[in-house]
Write a protein that holds these residues in place. Structure first.
Motif, PDB file in Angstrom:
ATOM      1  N   ILE A  71       9.665  12.962  12.156  1.00 56.48           N
ATOM      2  CA  ILE A  71      10.257  13.312  10.857  1.00 56.48           C
ATOM      3  C   ILE A  71      11.270  14.431  11.062  1.00 56.48           C
ATOM      4  O   ILE A  71      10.906  15.556  11.392  1.00 56.48           O
ATOM      5  N   GLN A  72      12.541  14.097  10.890  1.00 59.86           N
ATOM      6  CA  GLN A  72      13.627  15.071  10.977  1.00 59.86           C
ATOM      7  C   GLN A  72      14.344  15.101   9.632  1.00 59.86           C
ATOM      8  O   GLN A  72      14.637  14.052   9.065  1.00 59.86           O
ATOM      9  N   PHE A  73      14.601  16.278   9.099  1.00 56.54           N
ATOM     10  CA  PHE A  73      15.316  16.377   7.811  1.00 56.54           C
ATOM     11  C   PHE A  73      16.703  15.748   7.923  1.00 56.54           C
ATOM     12  O   PHE A  73      17.381  15.939   8.935  1.00 56.54           O
ATOM     13  N   PRO A  74      17.155  14.998   6.931  1.00 56.73           N
ATOM     14  CA  PRO A  74      16.395  14.490   5.776  1.00 56.73           C
ATOM     15  C   PRO A  74      15.712  13.174   6.141  1.00 56.73           C
ATOM     16  O   PRO A  74      16.217  12.413   6.963  1.00 56.73           O
ATOM     17  N   ALA A  75      14.571  12.914   5.509  1.00 55.37           N
ATOM     18  CA  ALA A  75      13.824  11.698   5.838  1.00 55.37           C
ATOM     19  C   ALA A  75      12.945  11.267   4.682  1.00 55.37           C
ATOM     20  O   ALA A  75      12.579  12.061   3.824  1.00 55.37           O
ATOM     21  N   VAL A  76      12.608   9.999   4.694  1.00 52.68           N
ATOM     22  CA  VAL A  76      11.575   9.438   3.820  1.00 52.68           C
ATOM     23  C   VAL A  76      10.554   8.814   4.757  1.00 52.68           C
ATOM     24  O   VAL A  76      10.896   7.976   5.596  1.00 52.68           O
ATOM     25  N   SER A  77       9.313   9.269   4.641  1.00 55.54           N
ATOM     26  CA  SER A  77       8.270   8.762   5.536  1.00 55.54           C
ATOM     27  C   SER A  77       7.364   7.785   4.811  1.00 55.54           C
ATOM     28  O   SER A  77       7.136   7.889   3.604  1.00 55.54           O
ATOM     29  N   VAL A  78       6.851   6.833   5.573  1.00 55.52           N
ATOM     30  CA  VAL A  78       5.866   5.868   5.083  1.00 55.52           C
ATOM     31  C   VAL A  78       4.632   6.054   5.968  1.00 55.52           C
ATOM     32  O   VAL A  78       4.689   5.848   7.180  1.00 55.52           O
ATOM     33  N   TYR A  79       3.538   6.479   5.336  1.00 61.16           N
ATOM     34  CA  TYR A  79       2.311   6.799   6.062  1.00 61.16           C
ATOM     35  C   TYR A  79       1.166   5.941   5.534  1.00 61.16           C
ATOM     36  O   TYR A  79       0.860   5.972   4.338  1.00 61.16           O
ATOM     37  N   CYS A  80       0.553   5.158   6.400  1.00 64.16           N
ATOM     38  CA  CYS A  80      -0.601   4.349   6.009  1.00 64.16           C
ATOM     39  C   CYS A  80      -1.848   5.212   6.186  1.00 64.16           C
ATOM     40  O   CYS A  80      -2.233   5.535   7.304  1.00 64.16           O
ATOM     41  N   TYR A  81      -2.463   5.583   5.058  1.00 59.55           N
ATOM     42  CA  TYR A  81      -3.614   6.478   5.125  1.00 59.55           C
ATOM     43  C   TYR A  81      -4.939   5.738   4.983  1.00 59.55           C
ATOM     44  O   TYR A  81      -6.009   6.312   5.206  1.00 59.55           O
ATOM     45  N   ARG A  82      -4.878   4.446   4.631  1.00 58.22           N
ATOM     46  CA  ARG A  82      -6.134   3.711   4.423  1.00 58.22           C
ATOM     47  C   ARG A  82      -5.882   2.210   4.454  1.00 58.22           C
ATOM     48  O   ARG A  82      -4.829   1.738   4.030  1.00 58.22           O
ATOM     49  N   LEU A  83      -6.878   1.475   4.952  1.00 60.93           N
ATOM     50  CA  LEU A  83      -6.887   0.013   4.880  1.00 60.93           C
ATOM     51  C   LEU A  83      -8.134  -0.397   4.115  1.00 60.93           C
ATOM     52  O   LEU A  83      -9.188   0.213   4.270  1.00 60.93           O
ATOM     53  N   SER A  84      -8.002  -1.415   3.281  1.00 63.37           N
ATOM     54  CA  SER A  84      -9.167  -1.913   2.549  1.00 63.37           C
ATOM     55  C   SER A  84      -9.096  -3.431   2.469  1.00 63.37           C
ATOM     56  O   SER A  84      -8.027  -4.030   2.578  1.00 63.37           O
ATOM     57  N   VAL A  85     -10.271  -4.042   2.295  1.00 67.32           N
ATOM     58  CA  VAL A  85     -10.339  -5.492   2.151  1.00 67.32           C
ATOM     59  C   VAL A  85      -9.912  -5.855   0.731  1.00 67.32           C
ATOM     60  O   VAL A  85     -10.302  -5.194  -0.236  1.00 67.32           O
ATOM     61  N   ASP A  86      -9.095  -6.891   0.595  1.00 64.91           N
ATOM     62  CA  ASP A  86      -8.670  -7.356  -0.723  1.00 64.91           C
ATOM     63  C   ASP A  86      -9.782  -8.213  -1.323  1.00 64.91           C
ATOM     64  O   ASP A  86      -9.950  -9.376  -0.966  1.00 64.91           O
ATOM     65  N   ARG A  87     -10.576  -7.609  -2.212  1.00 67.50           N
ATOM     66  CA  ARG A  87     -11.749  -8.279  -2.779  1.00 67.50           C
ATOM     67  C   ARG A  87     -11.368  -9.480  -3.640  1.00 67.50           C
ATOM     68  O   ARG A  87     -12.129 -10.433  -3.764  1.00 67.50           O
ATOM     69  N   GLU A  88     -10.196  -9.420  -4.244  1.00 69.42           N
ATOM     70  CA  GLU A  88      -9.792 -10.490  -5.162  1.00 69.42           C
ATOM     71  C   GLU A  88      -9.584 -11.822  -4.452  1.00 69.42           C
ATOM     72  O   GLU A  88      -9.811 -12.882  -5.024  1.00 69.42           O
ATOM     73  N   THR A  89      -9.118 -11.786  -3.209  1.00 67.11           N
ATOM     74  CA  THR A  89      -8.801 -13.039  -2.512  1.00 67.11           C
ATOM     75  C   THR A  89      -9.757 -13.367  -1.365  1.00 67.11           C
ATOM     76  O   THR A  89      -9.666 -14.452  -0.793  1.00 67.11           O
ATOM     77  N   ARG A  90     -10.677 -12.458  -1.059  1.00 67.19           N
ATOM     78  CA  ARG A  90     -11.530 -12.684   0.119  1.00 67.19           C
ATOM     79  C   ARG A  90     -12.403 -13.929  -0.028  1.00 67.19           C
ATOM     80  O   ARG A  90     -12.538 -14.717   0.916  1.00 67.19           O
ATOM     81  N   ALA A  91     -13.007 -14.129  -1.187  1.00 71.87           N
ATOM     82  CA  ALA A  91     -13.889 -15.287  -1.368  1.00 71.87           C
ATOM     83  C   ALA A  91     -13.134 -16.599  -1.167  1.00 71.87           C
ATOM     84  O   ALA A  91     -13.620 -17.527  -0.513  1.00 71.87           O
ATOM     85  N   GLY A  92     -11.933 -16.666  -1.720  1.00 72.60           N
ATOM     86  CA  GLY A  92     -11.130 -17.887  -1.568  1.00 72.60           C
ATOM     87  C   GLY A  92     -10.786 -18.172  -0.121  1.00 72.60           C
ATOM     88  O   GLY A  92     -10.880 -19.325   0.338  1.00 72.60           O
TER      89      GLY A  92
END
Length: 198
Positions: A52-73
């Motif tokens: 990260i060097q000024f100026p910047a926009v960062s994208v940080y993945c802080y968590r992964l989760s299972v998509d409950r809505e589509t898992r059963a299908g």
């Protein structure tokens, strides 16, 4: 559906989209770079060799989760074709970095404009490293994250609190290896029946 590289490919796709639109929106002007960062990068901002060097926009993945809505299908589909699949959500924090807070707010506003204008990544907007199939798409939408949860996240990171926007990328479908077919049992049973018959 995608291979194991899909999570990284989604991060690359979002960063590539932001870079492209920043260049279009701010031609010839001072503009932020877009970078995919990890936990260690948040503690070394704007230092020699830092991501990260000024100026910047960062994208940080802080968590992964299972998509409950589509898992059963997808489990039902896996039961039919023998290919396991796990639908995941990537929870992201988008932050702006500059020595001037007004520029940071402008960059965050620009990032929101880009992500709201193109919330579905598909076709050429998906980084090829994800081994995507025709018709695959990823939706990037604002995530619900309480202020307390955000503060706790920064405390856990041992980084100073940063103004950021929570987003979620869904559904990242990781495809497993097909189930291996076992030997046919009918043949074994037939041979056993012949031995038992007097």
């Amino acid at each position: 559906m995608a291979g194991y590289q899909a999570l990284a490919a989604v991060g690359r796709s979002i960063v590539a989209l932001l870079k492209l639109r920043f260049e279009e929106e701010l031609p010839g002007l001072r503009r932020p770079s877009a970078v995919l960062v990890g936990t260690g990068d948040l503690g070394t901002v704007d230092t020699p060799g830092a991501a990260i060097q000024f100026p910047a926009v960062s994208v940080y993945c802080y968590r992964l989760s299972v998509d409950r809505e589509t898992r059963a299908g997808w489990s039902a589909v896996a039961g039919a074709d023998g290919v396991p699949r796990l639908p995941l959500r990537m929870h992201l924090l988008v932050s702006a970095w500059d020595g001037n807070v007004e520029f940071e707010l402008e960059y965050l506003g620009l990032a929101v404009r880009v992500l709201e204008s193109e919330p579905v990544l598909t076709g050429p907007l998906l980084h090829p490293s994800g081994q995507w199939r025709p018709g695959d798409s990823i939706q990037v939408v604002p995530d619900e994250l309480a202020l307390d949860s955000m503060s706790e996240a920064f405390q856990a990171l041992t980084a100073e609190f940063r103004l950021c926007l929570p987003y979620v990328a869904r559904v990242v479908l990781i495809e497993g290896r097909p189930a291996v077919e076992g030997e046919r049992v009918a043949t074994v049973l037939a041979e056993m029946a012949q031995k038992v018959t007097p």
